[in-house]
Design a protein around this motif. Structure first.
Motif, PDB file in Angstrom:
ATOM      1  N   GLU A 136       0.806  -1.216   0.000  1.00 28.55           N
ATOM      2  CA  GLU A 136       0.000   0.000   0.000  1.00 28.55           C
ATOM      3  C   GLU A 136       0.847   1.278   0.000  1.00 28.55           C
ATOM      4  N   PRO A 137       1.909   1.379   0.806  1.00 34.21           N
ATOM      5  CA  PRO A 137       2.716   2.617   0.763  1.00 34.21           C
ATOM      6  C   PRO A 137       3.303   2.893  -0.616  1.00 34.21           C
ATOM      7  N   LEU A 138       3.791   1.858  -1.311  1.00 30.09           N
ATOM      8  CA  LEU A 138       4.344   2.059  -2.645  1.00 30.09           C
ATOM      9  C   LEU A 138       3.260   2.501  -3.620  1.00 30.09           C
ATOM     10  N   ALA A 139       2.072   1.879  -3.520  1.00 34.11           N
ATOM     11  CA  ALA A 139       0.970   2.260  -4.405  1.00 34.11           C
ATOM     12  C   ALA A 139       0.535   3.700  -4.137  1.00 34.11           C
ATOM     13  N   ARG A 140       0.470   4.100  -2.879  1.00 33.65           N
ATOM     14  CA  ARG A 140       0.071   5.458  -2.546  1.00 33.65           C
ATOM     15  C   ARG A 140       1.085   6.467  -3.064  1.00 33.65           C
ATOM     16  N   ALA A 141       2.366   6.142  -2.913  1.00 36.36           N
ATOM     17  CA  ALA A 141       3.398   7.056  -3.397  1.00 36.36           C
ATOM     18  C   ALA A 141       3.371   7.185  -4.913  1.00 36.36           C
ATOM     19  N   LYS A 142       2.997   6.095  -5.604  1.00 37.28           N
ATOM     20  CA  LYS A 142       2.939   6.114  -7.063  1.00 37.28           C
ATOM     21  C   LYS A 142       1.613   6.667  -7.583  1.00 37.28           C
ATOM     22  N   GLY A 143       0.622   6.792  -6.698  1.00 35.40           N
ATOM     23  CA  GLY A 143      -0.685   7.257  -7.130  1.00 35.40           C
ATOM     24  C   GLY A 143      -1.508   6.182  -7.793  1.00 35.40           C
ATOM     25  N   VAL A 144      -1.251   4.922  -7.449  1.00 31.35           N
ATOM     26  CA  VAL A 144      -1.953   3.775  -8.030  1.00 31.35           C
ATOM     27  C   VAL A 144      -2.971   3.259  -7.024  1.00 31.35           C
ATOM     28  N   MET A 145      -4.172   2.940  -7.496  1.00 28.85           N
ATOM     29  CA  MET A 145      -5.201   2.376  -6.629  1.00 28.85           C
ATOM     30  C   MET A 145      -5.007   0.857  -6.530  1.00 28.85           C
ATOM     31  N   LEU A 146      -4.794   0.363  -5.327  1.00 29.90           N
ATOM     32  CA  LEU A 146      -4.562  -1.062  -5.091  1.00 29.90           C
ATOM     33  C   LEU A 146      -5.779  -1.641  -4.398  1.00 29.90           C
ATOM     34  N   THR A 147      -6.452  -2.580  -5.031  1.00 29.14           N
ATOM     35  CA  THR A 147      -7.645  -3.200  -4.465  1.00 29.14           C
ATOM     36  C   THR A 147      -7.482  -4.712  -4.453  1.00 29.14           C
ATOM     37  N   ALA A 148      -8.280  -5.361  -3.580  1.00 27.81           N
ATOM     38  CA  ALA A 148      -8.203  -6.818  -3.436  1.00 27.81           C
ATOM     39  C   ALA A 148      -9.603  -7.395  -3.445  1.00 27.81           C
ATOM     40  N   GLU A 149      -9.736  -8.581  -4.024  1.00 26.73           N
ATOM     41  CA  GLU A 149     -11.002  -9.310  -4.062  1.00 26.73           C
ATOM     42  C   GLU A 149     -10.738 -10.756  -3.656  1.00 26.73           C
ATOM     43  N   ALA A 150     -11.164 -11.110  -2.450  1.00 24.44           N
ATOM     44  CA  ALA A 150     -10.964 -12.477  -1.945  1.00 24.44           C
ATOM     45  C   ALA A 150     -12.118 -12.802  -1.023  1.00 24.44           C
ATOM     46  N   ALA A 151     -13.259 -13.128  -1.604  1.00 23.65           N
ATOM     47  CA  ALA A 151     -14.474 -13.327  -0.823  1.00 23.65           C
ATOM     48  C   ALA A 151     -14.485 -14.682  -0.112  1.00 23.65           C
ATOM     49  N   GLU A 152     -14.277 -15.764  -0.849  1.00 21.76           N
ATOM     50  CA  GLU A 152     -14.395 -17.093  -0.263  1.00 21.76           C
ATOM     51  C   GLU A 152     -13.062 -17.561   0.320  1.00 21.76           C
ATOM     52  N   PRO A 153     -13.110 -18.347   1.410  1.00 23.50           N
ATOM     53  CA  PRO A 153     -11.866 -18.880   1.972  1.00 23.50           C
ATOM     54  C   PRO A 153     -11.287 -19.966   1.073  1.00 23.50           C
TER      55      PRO A 153
END
Length: 391
Positions: A256-273
């Motif tokens: 997340e810190p690298l993405a924030r510094a680069k201005g990139v939106m980092l998202t995750a999708e992991a609903a099921e175990p």
């Protein structure tokens, strides 16, 4: 014209009697059993001598071994004829004819063996000559077994050339990545030592820069050490049952810190175990390498999406970016050591690595009995990791 053979005769007046009928009339069952026993014994003795001879000549030409095989066959046949002769079942002209037929058959067999041996030896020498003249190209028209060996050698030489090219490329890239920061650190250290820089702000900036370069060099050395362990098969995994959702969450938090510094939106999708048996630290590093690589090559205000789920009976992790795609001719080289790509994936001086992250990720995933790949997808590309599910 007639042939006399002991107690029976073969004549022109009784052609249908045949040689076999004459033998049956002149030999009792006891004689037949004795002949079989003597022939089998002599044949076994000849076979043992032949095996010993082939073992003694195992380093000689194939032609010599083929000659030994033919001699053994003829000797075993002659042993049976000798046994029949000793029992007086055939004698005189019949015996001479049988011996002549066996001798002619043996000579024919030796001739065929000689021709075959010359062919095999000639093709073997042709293969050896091709091996000694680089670059090796498998000759065509060889016997099946030799052709298989030639094709295998060609594949091995191709892999060796590819590995040698990758090694040279790695040495060139690493030399550049080491030389550039070391030169800068040396210049800053000399400036500080000679008193060229005296104001506090510049001195602090030099110190921060030296520390940053040291950290980059340390990371490069760590990557090289990890890659050497993977290639040497010395990577040790501490497997445990983990959930991919937790792994994804930890990876997002670390990147997340690298993405924030680069201005990139980092998202995750992991609903099921999704449970897997894996080394959380090693697999987290592989996934982190993919995410960091995606962030570095994604423009600002665009997104990097990390997904976890189950596909085709396997656990699947995917990282999608907006890098602009990878040229089709480079897709097969993405995981090569020191490969940095071109066009949309050309690294910048500030964000580029040494080209080892993806190679390390591949080694870690394969050590988990998994698969890793990349495809162009939409505005960028998608890296996928597939792992066996926990049974």
């Amino acid at each position: 014209m007639s042939f006399t053979a002991g107690p029976f005769a073969l004549g022109a007046g009784a052609p249908r009697a045949g040689f076999a009928a004459a033998l049956r009339s002149g030999a009792t069952m006891d004689d037949l059993g004795m002949i079989i026993a003597v022939t089998a014994g002599l044949g076994l003795l000849v076979a043992l001598v032949g095996v010993w001879a082939m073992w003694a000549l195992r380093r000689r030409s194939i032609g010599v071994m083929l000659a030994v095989v033919m001699v053994v066959s003829i000797a075993a046949t002659l042993a049976g004829v000798v046994a029949i002769t000793l029992k007086m079942i055939i004698e005189g002209e019949v015996r001479d004819i049988v011996l002549s037929v066996v001798a002619v058959g043996g000579l024919v067999g030796l001739g065929v063996a000689y021709v075959l041996a010359r062919r095999v030896v000639g093709e073997s020498r042709r293969l050896v000559a091709a091996v000694r003249e680089p670059p090796f190209t498998a000759p065509s028209g060889l016997p099946a077994e030799l052709q298989t060996i030639a094709d295998t050698l060609e594949e091995a030489y191709a892999r060796e050339r590819a590995l040698e090219g990758a090694r040279r490329e790695l040495v060139a890239w690493v030399s550049h990545d080491l030389r550039t920061p070391l030169a800068g650190m040396r210049a800053m250290a000399e400036a500080l030592e000679d008193g060229v820089v005296t104001d506090r702000a510049t001195v602090e900036r030099y110190h921060r820069q030296i520390k940053l370069e040291v950290e980059r060099l340390s990371a490069l050395v760590d990557d090289l050490f990890e890659l050497s362990r993977i290639h040497a098969g010395a990577l040790r995994l501490s497997r445990a049952r983990i959930g991919l959702a937790d792994l994804v969450a930890d990876t997002v938090a670390g990147a997340e810190p690298l993405a924030r510094a680069k201005g990139v939106m980092l998202t995750a999708e992991a609903a099921e175990p999704v449970p897997v048996e894996a080394d959380a630290t090693a697999l987290g590093r592989a996934l982190g390498n993919l995410v960091v690589n995606a962030i570095r090559h994604t423009p600002s205000d665009r997104a990097v999406v990390l997904r976890a789920g189950v596909e085709a009976g396997m656990a699947c992790l995917s990282v999608s970016d907006c890098c602009g795609g990878i040229p089709e001719e480079d897709l097969s080289r993405v995981f090569d050591v020191a490969f940095r790509g071109e066009a949309a994936r050309t690294p910048t001086r500030e964000g580029g690595g040494a080209g080892l992250g993806l190679a390390i990720a591949q080694g870690i995933v394969e050590a988990h009995d998994g698969m890793i790949g990349v495809v162009n997808d939409g505005p960028g590309c998608r890296f996928e990791i597939r792992l066996p599910l926990v049974r």
